[in-house]
Motif scaffolding. Sequence first.
Motif, PDB file in Angstrom:
ATOM      1  N   PRO A 184       0.820  -1.210   0.000  1.00 23.57           N
ATOM      2  CA  PRO A 184       0.000   0.000   0.000  1.00 23.57           C
ATOM      3  C   PRO A 184       0.853   1.259   0.000  1.00 23.57           C
ATOM      4  O   PRO A 184       1.946   1.281   0.577  1.00 23.57           O
ATOM      5  CB  PRO A 184      -0.795  -0.118   1.300  1.00 23.57           C
ATOM      6  N   LYS A 185       0.366   2.294  -0.663  1.00 22.90           N
ATOM      7  CA  LYS A 185       0.972   3.613  -0.557  1.00 22.90           C
ATOM      8  C   LYS A 185       0.341   4.392   0.580  1.00 22.90           C
ATOM      9  O   LYS A 185       0.972   5.252   1.193  1.00 22.90           O
ATOM     10  CB  LYS A 185       0.805   4.379  -1.885  1.00 22.90           C
ATOM     11  N   ASP A 199       6.728  16.474  -7.827  1.00 28.58           N
ATOM     12  CA  ASP A 199       7.008  15.057  -7.567  1.00 28.58           C
ATOM     13  C   ASP A 199       6.046  14.453  -6.539  1.00 28.58           C
ATOM     14  O   ASP A 199       6.464  13.925  -5.507  1.00 28.58           O
ATOM     15  CB  ASP A 199       8.451  14.860  -7.098  1.00 28.58           C
ATOM     16  N   PRO A 200       4.745  14.504  -6.795  1.00 25.12           N
ATOM     17  CA  PRO A 200       3.781  13.977  -5.825  1.00 25.12           C
ATOM     18  C   PRO A 200       3.889  12.463  -5.701  1.00 25.12           C
ATOM     19  O   PRO A 200       4.318  11.776  -6.635  1.00 25.12           O
ATOM     20  CB  PRO A 200       2.431  14.380  -6.418  1.00 25.12           C
ATOM     21  N   ASN A 248       0.866   5.904 -13.964  1.00 18.76           N
ATOM     22  CA  ASN A 248       0.828   5.090 -12.756  1.00 18.76           C
ATOM     23  C   ASN A 248       2.062   4.208 -12.606  1.00 18.76           C
ATOM     24  O   ASN A 248       2.230   3.547 -11.590  1.00 18.76           O
ATOM     25  CB  ASN A 248      -0.471   4.273 -12.664  1.00 18.76           C
ATOM     26  N   ALA A 249       2.981   4.251 -13.576  1.00 21.99           N
ATOM     27  CA  ALA A 249       4.275   3.597 -13.399  1.00 21.99           C
ATOM     28  C   ALA A 249       5.137   4.357 -12.396  1.00 21.99           C
ATOM     29  O   ALA A 249       6.013   3.780 -11.758  1.00 21.99           O
ATOM     30  CB  ALA A 249       5.008   3.493 -14.737  1.00 21.99           C
ATOM     31  N   LYS A 250       4.869   5.673 -12.235  1.00 24.84           N
ATOM     32  CA  LYS A 250       5.693   6.474 -11.326  1.00 24.84           C
ATOM     33  C   LYS A 250       4.930   7.064 -10.155  1.00 24.84           C
ATOM     34  O   LYS A 250       5.535   7.532  -9.196  1.00 24.84           O
ATOM     35  CB  LYS A 250       6.396   7.598 -12.101  1.00 24.84           C
ATOM     36  N   VAL A 251       3.598   7.069 -10.206  1.00 20.98           N
ATOM     37  CA  VAL A 251       2.824   7.704  -9.135  1.00 20.98           C
ATOM     38  C   VAL A 251       1.548   6.903  -8.887  1.00 20.98           C
ATOM     39  O   VAL A 251       0.987   6.312  -9.809  1.00 20.98           O
ATOM     40  CB  VAL A 251       2.504   9.174  -9.514  1.00 20.98           C
ATOM     41  N   THR A 252       1.135   6.851  -7.648  1.00 21.17           N
ATOM     42  CA  THR A 252      -0.116   6.195  -7.268  1.00 21.17           C
ATOM     43  C   THR A 252      -1.276   7.111  -7.625  1.00 21.17           C
ATOM     44  O   THR A 252      -1.212   8.321  -7.400  1.00 21.17           O
ATOM     45  CB  THR A 252      -0.102   5.902  -5.758  1.00 21.17           C
ATOM     46  N   ARG A 306      -0.278  19.022   0.195  1.00 17.11           N
ATOM     47  CA  ARG A 306      -0.675  19.245  -1.205  1.00 17.11           C
ATOM     48  C   ARG A 306       0.505  19.180  -2.162  1.00 17.11           C
ATOM     49  O   ARG A 306       0.315  19.034  -3.369  1.00 17.11           O
ATOM     50  CB  ARG A 306      -1.409  20.587  -1.321  1.00 17.11           C
ATOM     51  N   MET A 307       1.734  19.297  -1.649  1.00 17.93           N
ATOM     52  CA  MET A 307       2.905  19.064  -2.488  1.00 17.93           C
ATOM     53  C   MET A 307       3.093  17.560  -2.725  1.00 17.93           C
ATOM     54  O   MET A 307       3.501  17.130  -3.801  1.00 17.93           O
ATOM     55  CB  MET A 307       4.162  19.633  -1.818  1.00 17.93           C
ATOM     56  N   ARG A 308       2.777  16.778  -1.703  1.00 14.37           N
ATOM     57  CA  ARG A 308       2.964  15.325  -1.787  1.00 14.37           C
ATOM     58  C   ARG A 308       1.781  14.631  -2.450  1.00 14.37           C
ATOM     59  O   ARG A 308       1.921  13.542  -3.002  1.00 14.37           O
ATOM     60  CB  ARG A 308       3.171  14.732  -0.382  1.00 14.37           C
ATOM     61  N   ILE A 309       0.596  15.261  -2.376  1.00 16.25           N
ATOM     62  CA  ILE A 309      -0.630  14.685  -2.936  1.00 16.25           C
ATOM     63  C   ILE A 309      -1.196  15.696  -3.929  1.00 16.25           C
ATOM     64  O   ILE A 309      -1.892  16.633  -3.569  1.00 16.25           O
ATOM     65  CB  ILE A 309      -1.678  14.394  -1.838  1.00 16.25           C
ATOM     66  N   GLY A 310      -0.907  15.505  -5.211  1.00 14.95           N
ATOM     67  CA  GLY A 310      -1.372  16.441  -6.231  1.00 14.95           C
ATOM     68  C   GLY A 310      -2.819  16.175  -6.606  1.00 14.95           C
ATOM     69  O   GLY A 310      -3.355  15.095  -6.362  1.00 14.95           O
TER      70      GLY A 310
END
Length: 270
Positions: free
Chosen positions: A19-20, A184-185, A213-217, A103-107
Motif C-alpha cells: 500500500p501507498k 514530484d507527488p 501510474n508507473a511512477k505515481v499512485t 498538497r505538495m505530496r498529494i497532487g
Amino acid sequence: MNNKASGQVGTRPLIGDAPKASVLNLNFHYNTGLHALKNLNMEVPQNRVTALIGPSGCGKSTFLRCFNRMHDLYPGNRYEGEIVLYPDNTNLLSPQVDPIEVRMRIGMVFQKSNPFPKSVFANVAYGLRIRREKDRHLLEEKVERALREAALWNEVKDRLGSLANNLSGGQQQRLCIARALATDPEILLFDEPTSALDPIATASIEELIRQLNAKVTILIVTHNMQQAARLSDFVAYMYMGEIIEFGLTDQVFTTPVKNETQNYITGRFG
C-alpha cells in the motif's frame, strides 16, 4: 490487472500489492453538520490506479479531497480517523502536519481545467515556487520534465511564455496535470478529469493516466463505468458515505460480492 489481490471491506483490505496509503476509520463532517463519510477503511495500492465509483452525492469527491486536505479551506469541517502515507507513516490528517506540504505530496487535478492566469511556464512552476525554489536552471529542468510527463512538451515548448488560457481544453487539462507533477507527488488525485472534454481529448488523458501510474499512485473519481473498467486496477463502490465494496476491478465488475454493487454496475440503481 494484478490478479493476485482481493479486496475486503470493513477490515484491512488484502490487496496483495504494497500500500501507498491506508485509510483507517475515516469520518468526515461538513460544517453544516452533515456526516458525509462514515468509518471508511481502505488501502491504496502503490503505483496502481484505484477508481472511486458510485451515484452522485455518495461521497466520492469528499473522500478524494480528504487526501490533500482541501476541506481545510472551509472553517468548521472536521476529520476523524487517519490517512497514513507510507513509507514514513505520516498521518495526513494530523493537525501537526502542514496542509500545504500535504498538497505538495498529494497532487490534484479537478473536473474542469483551472489554469492560473499566468504563462504556461509559471503555471507548471507554481508549486516549486511555493517551495521557494529560485534556481532558474532547476526550475526550467523540472518544468520541462513535468510537461514531457504530461505529454504536452512538444505542443508548448515554443510558447512557454504565452498565457495558459490560450491552450485548448485538452491541453489545459494536461497543463494542470503537469502542474501537479512538477512537485514530484506521491499520489495524484483525479476528480472526473475528462467529464468536460471531447472524446479525442478524453482518450489522450486516459492514455496519460495509464502511463503515469508507473511512477505515481493514482486515485480517480469517475461516473463513467467504462472509464473505470478501462483505467483502474482496483475499484471502490461508495454509497451514502460508505465503502460498500472494494477489490480488483475485474472482480468487482464481473462477480461483485454485494448486491448493491451489482445493481449499480448493471444500471438497476443510480
